[in-house]
Structures are given as C-alpha cells and as structure tokens.
Design a protein around this motif. Structure first.
Motif, short mmCIF file in Angstrom:
data_model
loop_
_atom_site.label_atom_id
_atom_site.label_comp_id
_atom_site.label_asym_id
_atom_site.label_seq_id
_atom_site.Cartn_x
_atom_site.Cartn_y
_atom_site.Cartn_z
N VAL A 89 80.64 39.66 26.20
CA VAL A 89 79.71 40.72 26.60
C VAL A 89 79.66 41.85 25.58
O VAL A 89 78.58 42.39 25.30
CB VAL A 89 80.11 41.28 27.99
N ARG B 10 77.18 35.47 28.67
CA ARG B 10 76.82 36.45 27.64
C ARG B 10 75.41 37.00 27.87
O ARG B 10 75.18 38.20 27.74
CB ARG B 10 76.93 35.79 26.26
N GLU B 11 74.50 36.14 28.26
CA GLU B 11 73.12 36.57 28.51
C GLU B 11 73.04 37.59 29.65
O GLU B 11 72.24 38.52 29.61
CB GLU B 11 72.25 35.36 28.88
N GLU C 188 75.19 39.84 30.44
CA GLU C 188 75.72 41.13 29.99
C GLU C 188 76.46 41.89 31.10
O GLU C 188 76.36 43.10 31.21
CB GLU C 188 74.59 42.00 29.41
N LYS C 189 77.17 41.15 31.93
CA LYS C 189 77.89 41.75 33.05
C LYS C 189 79.34 41.27 33.02
O LYS C 189 79.64 40.16 33.43
CB LYS C 189 77.22 41.35 34.37
#
Length: 283
Positions: free
Chosen positions: A69, A106-107, A109-110
């Motif tokens: 992240v 990763r996409e 973002e948490k």
C-alpha cells in the motif's frame, strides 16, 4: 503467570522482530535464546495465543501488506523481502490470509494488519489471584481510550479489516452513548466490549491474552445479558469455518455458547454471524 515468563516472552518477541525476514523456526529461536524448544513452544503459544511459526507468518504478511500500500516496490521484491522464494508462493499465502491477491490489495490502497508487534507493557496485579475475581466491569470513559487501543492492537488478530481511524470514531461515539464496557487491572485494559442497545450485537470483544483463562468474556456476556440487553437476542460475528487467518476466535465464540447463524461479508471480508440462545425463564 510469573513475571519471569512474561520477560521471557518479551525477549523472544524482540528477537523475532529483529530477525523477521530470516529463518525463524523453533529450533533457531530456542538456540539463539538458550531456551528448551519444548518450553519455549509451550510458553509462547500459551501466552501469545499462537505458535512462533504463526506469529512470524502473520507479522511478515502484515509488513508485506504495508509495503504493497505505501511503497512502489514490485510484488516480487516484497515477496523476497518477506522471506518467500517466489512471487507465486507469496501470492498463495497472502491470498489465503487476506482474501485477495497482492495486486488487488495494492489497488484497494487500504492497509490493515493481520498481526502487530506483540507488546506486553504494564503491570498485571490480578494475574496472581486465584479463581475468577469479582470483575469490576464499568462503562469506558474518554480517558480510557489510550489503554483501550493498546488492547485492541494486542488482539488485532481477531478482527480482520480493522482500520484504527474508523475504529476510533466508533469508539468515541460508543463511549458517549454508554455502549462501551471496560475492565482494567490498574491502568491496563484487560477486557473491552462494544455493543449496540438497539440491535443487541456485540461489535467488538477483546480479552488481554495473559488473562484469557480468567473467565473475562463470560463475565462481560453475563453483564450484557442480565443488565444491559435483557430480553434481546445477542449476536456477534467472527471468522468463517476454515479461515486460515483465524487463530482460535471462532472456537472461543462457540465455547461461550453462541450458535452459528448466517454467512456475511463485512468490508469485503467473509465472516459468519453467531447468536447467543436466549435463556429460558426460571419457573
């Protein structure tokens, strides 16, 4: 639990954290700390609630999730840093524990942790008391938030997808509405519970690992059942059966008398609701 045992566990944790990406099997750690491996295994598992292997696995994946992240490192580099020999092996275990592959994580973002560094700070006076004391469970106050959050971080393995910022907002609101209960040993929170008067749901229940054999969850449940939510159906959610990320929380819920109910998805995470059967009224 003797203070020496706690000190030994702290020493073991410090060693594991300093060598997180290295070979950390039981033999290696026992040799480095000059402990009997059988004694170390029993002491660590009884105190932390998981084996050294499980702790290291969860810590490595948590640090890897953080890199996914908060960095631009390629997944392969993160896999190697986490101690895996291939991206494929890393992806397989990451997906099993986080319920999504590294690329998807990763996409989103948490970031959320599977396992934070195990901290055993504070004084534990009630540990040496015999039997189950008459626990003084009270409504939490704003001044309890720091010690409450210390316990949250210690039991984070039971609560997938917990975001501290969001959690703090819920906690402050629950304290204001007198829907947050706390049990302390001196200044240390050893039991915490968030509940809803409206729905009867227990939204968070945590017990300090050192006190897990002291009957604290049952004491909280008794208070909620008989004083605060009398007559309401009480429910709680936890891991689904067979979830690799579960370190024993599902079994603890069942041991408290909760019965399986419907399957859910919360914050994108597969869980299951459990319901506490109502007590039959006495004749």
């Amino acid at each position: 639990m003797p203070n020496q045992t706690i000190e030994n566990i702290v020493t073991a944790i410090h060693y594991l954290e300093a060598h997180l990406t290295e070979k950390n099997d039981l033999d290696t750690v026992a040799d480095a700390l000059h402990y009997s491996k059988y004694h170390l295994h029993r002491m660590f598992t009884n105190t932390v609630g998981m084996t050294i292997h499980e702790y290291v696995l969860r810590r490595r994946l948590t640090e890897a999730a953080k890199l996914l992240v908060f960095s631009d490192k390629p997944v392969l580099d993160i896999a190697l840093t986490a101690g895996y020999e291939s991206q494929q092996a890393f992806t397989k275990i990451f997906t099993a524990m986080y319920k999504q592959p590294p690329s998807k994580y990763r996409e989103n973002e948490k970031f959320y942790p599977l396992q934070l560094k195990f901290e055993l700070e504070g004084s534990y006076h009630m540990l040496n008391s015999y039997g189950d004391p008459a626990w003084n469970i009270t409504y939490a106050k704003d001044g309890d938030i720091p010690c409450w959050m210390e316990l949250v971080r210690l039991v984070i393995d039971g609560f997938p997808y917990l975001d501290e910022k969001d959690y703090m907002q819920v906690l402050r609101r629950s304290i204001a509405e007198r829907q947050a209960l706390i049990l302390k040993d001196g200044r240390t929170a050893i039991g915490i519970l968030l509940f809803s008067r409206e729905t009867g749901s227990i939204d968070f229940m945590g017990t300090h690992p050192l006190y897990k054999k002291k009957g604290i969850p049952k004491a909280f449940l008794d208070k909620v059942m008989h004083e605060l939510l009398d007559g309401k159906e009480i429910s709680i959610t936890t891991y689904r059966e067979g979830d690799r990320a579960d370190t024993g929380h599902r079994m603890e819920i069942k041991d408290l008398g909760f019965a399986e109910a419907e399957l859910l998805v919360e914050y994108g995470y597969p869980t299951q609701r459990f319901v506490l059967p109502k007590e039959e009224p006495h004749a």
